[in-house]
Design a protein around this motif. Sequence first.
Motif, mmCIF file in Angstrom:
data_model
loop_
_atom_site.group_PDB
_atom_site.id
_atom_site.type_symbol
_atom_site.label_atom_id
_atom_site.label_comp_id
_atom_site.label_asym_id
_atom_site.label_seq_id
_atom_site.Cartn_x
_atom_site.Cartn_y
_atom_site.Cartn_z
ATOM 1 N N TRP A 192 -2.088 -16.857 33.106
ATOM 2 C CA TRP A 192 -0.847 -17.469 32.672
ATOM 3 C C TRP A 192 -1.003 -17.920 31.224
ATOM 4 O O TRP A 192 -2.098 -18.279 30.786
ATOM 5 C CB TRP A 192 -0.532 -18.694 33.514
ATOM 6 C CG TRP A 192 0.062 -18.401 34.866
ATOM 7 C CD1 TRP A 192 0.985 -17.459 35.178
ATOM 8 C CD2 TRP A 192 -0.217 -19.098 36.081
ATOM 9 N NE1 TRP A 192 1.295 -17.528 36.506
ATOM 10 C CE2 TRP A 192 0.581 -18.530 37.092
ATOM 11 C CE3 TRP A 192 -1.044 -20.154 36.410
ATOM 12 C CZ2 TRP A 192 0.573 -18.977 38.402
ATOM 13 C CZ3 TRP A 192 -1.058 -20.603 37.716
ATOM 14 C CH2 TRP A 192 -0.257 -20.015 38.708
ATOM 15 N N GLU A 193 0.097 -17.920 30.508
ATOM 16 C CA GLU A 193 0.111 -18.564 29.202
ATOM 17 C C GLU A 193 -0.127 -20.061 29.426
ATOM 18 O O GLU A 193 0.068 -20.567 30.523
ATOM 19 C CB GLU A 193 1.449 -18.337 28.497
ATOM 20 C CG GLU A 193 1.718 -16.893 28.144
ATOM 21 C CD GLU A 193 0.734 -16.355 27.122
ATOM 22 O OE1 GLU A 193 0.362 -17.098 26.197
ATOM 23 O OE2 GLU A 193 0.330 -15.189 27.266
ATOM 24 N N LEU A 194 -0.518 -20.753 28.396
ATOM 25 C CA LEU A 194 -0.914 -22.156 28.518
ATOM 26 C C LEU A 194 0.133 -23.010 29.233
ATOM 27 O O LEU A 194 -0.146 -23.620 30.269
ATOM 28 C CB LEU A 194 -1.222 -22.748 27.139
ATOM 29 C CG LEU A 194 -1.587 -24.232 27.136
ATOM 30 C CD1 LEU A 194 -2.874 -24.476 27.901
ATOM 31 C CD2 LEU A 194 -1.677 -24.750 25.729
ATOM 32 N N MET A 195 1.357 -23.076 28.701
ATOM 33 C CA MET A 195 2.366 -23.969 29.284
ATOM 34 C C MET A 195 2.841 -23.479 30.637
ATOM 35 O O MET A 195 3.129 -24.287 31.526
ATOM 36 C CB MET A 195 3.545 -24.158 28.325
ATOM 37 C CG MET A 195 3.224 -25.076 27.154
ATOM 38 S SD MET A 195 2.395 -26.633 27.619
ATOM 39 C CE MET A 195 3.625 -27.433 28.607
ATOM 40 N N GLU A 196 2.916 -22.164 30.835
ATOM 41 C CA GLU A 196 3.293 -21.653 32.153
ATOM 42 C C GLU A 196 2.240 -22.055 33.183
ATOM 43 O O GLU A 196 2.565 -22.445 34.304
ATOM 44 C CB GLU A 196 3.443 -20.133 32.127
ATOM 45 C CG GLU A 196 3.877 -19.567 33.457
ATOM 46 C CD GLU A 196 3.977 -18.054 33.465
ATOM 47 O OE1 GLU A 196 4.283 -17.516 34.540
ATOM 48 O OE2 GLU A 196 3.739 -17.415 32.427
ATOM 49 N N GLY A 197 0.975 -21.994 32.802
ATOM 50 C CA GLY A 197 -0.102 -22.422 33.692
ATOM 51 C C GLY A 197 -0.030 -23.896 34.014
ATOM 52 O O GLY A 197 -0.257 -24.303 35.158
ATOM 53 N N VAL A 198 0.279 -24.712 33.011
ATOM 54 C CA VAL A 198 0.424 -26.158 33.235
ATOM 55 C C VAL A 198 1.545 -26.419 34.232
ATOM 56 O O VAL A 198 1.379 -27.164 35.207
ATOM 57 C CB VAL A 198 0.696 -26.897 31.900
ATOM 58 C CG1 VAL A 198 1.147 -28.329 32.143
ATOM 59 C CG2 VAL A 198 -0.526 -26.860 31.006
ATOM 60 N N PRO A 252 3.932 -17.614 45.969
ATOM 61 C CA PRO A 252 3.800 -16.165 45.729
ATOM 62 C C PRO A 252 3.365 -15.842 44.300
ATOM 63 O O PRO A 252 2.547 -14.943 44.087
ATOM 64 C CB PRO A 252 5.201 -15.621 46.015
ATOM 65 C CG PRO A 252 5.784 -16.595 46.978
ATOM 66 C CD PRO A 252 5.236 -17.939 46.551
ATOM 67 N N ASP A 253 3.885 -16.582 43.327
ATOM 68 C CA ASP A 253 3.465 -16.369 41.934
ATOM 69 C C ASP A 253 1.989 -16.695 41.757
ATOM 70 O O ASP A 253 1.277 -15.997 41.035
ATOM 71 C CB ASP A 253 4.292 -17.226 40.974
ATOM 72 C CG ASP A 253 5.718 -16.734 40.824
ATOM 73 O OD1 ASP A 253 5.992 -15.587 41.230
ATOM 74 O OD2 ASP A 253 6.550 -17.497 40.305
ATOM 75 N N ALA A 254 1.534 -17.773 42.401
ATOM 76 C CA ALA A 254 0.132 -18.177 42.261
ATOM 77 C C ALA A 254 -0.800 -17.179 42.938
ATOM 78 O O ALA A 254 -1.868 -16.862 42.412
ATOM 79 C CB ALA A 254 -0.075 -19.572 42.847
#
Length: 142
Positions: free
Chosen positions: A47-53, A38-40
């Motif tokens: 997304w911020e860098l680390m959240e995206g990772v 759902p978040d994706a």
Amino acid sequence: MTELSKKGLRGEVSVLRLYLLRGGYLLIVVGLGMTVWPDAINRSGSWELMEGVVQCMLLAFWALCVLGLRYPLQLLPMLIWEMAWKTVWLIIVALPIWTSGRMNDSTMDTVSACLLVVVFPFVVPWRYVFANYVKKHGDRWV
């Protein structure tokens, strides 16, 4: 395929254990499916860098666990990796935060999610892991 390798692949792992493994993969597939997808899908902006990772790694892990439903023994390293990183994180990160009295709601949410790892040692066929990852000769180097 030699008789020993056939036995190492299937003979040591009961059908019940295979279903327990599939149950472990299903737990991950459903849990991550309800939280990560759902978040994706619904995210707005970037997304911020680390959240995206983290999110991308979780989506890839989810996809491999879907494969684990069909191939539970071949995807065992995924469950072992899951147990390893969560155990290390709980000991190295969460425990010092907790003992110093700095535990907050965000950290507690992560601790709760990581504590689900206690299920997996009961579904992993440890004799199979020992026979195929510890005792078995490794691939040649050259």
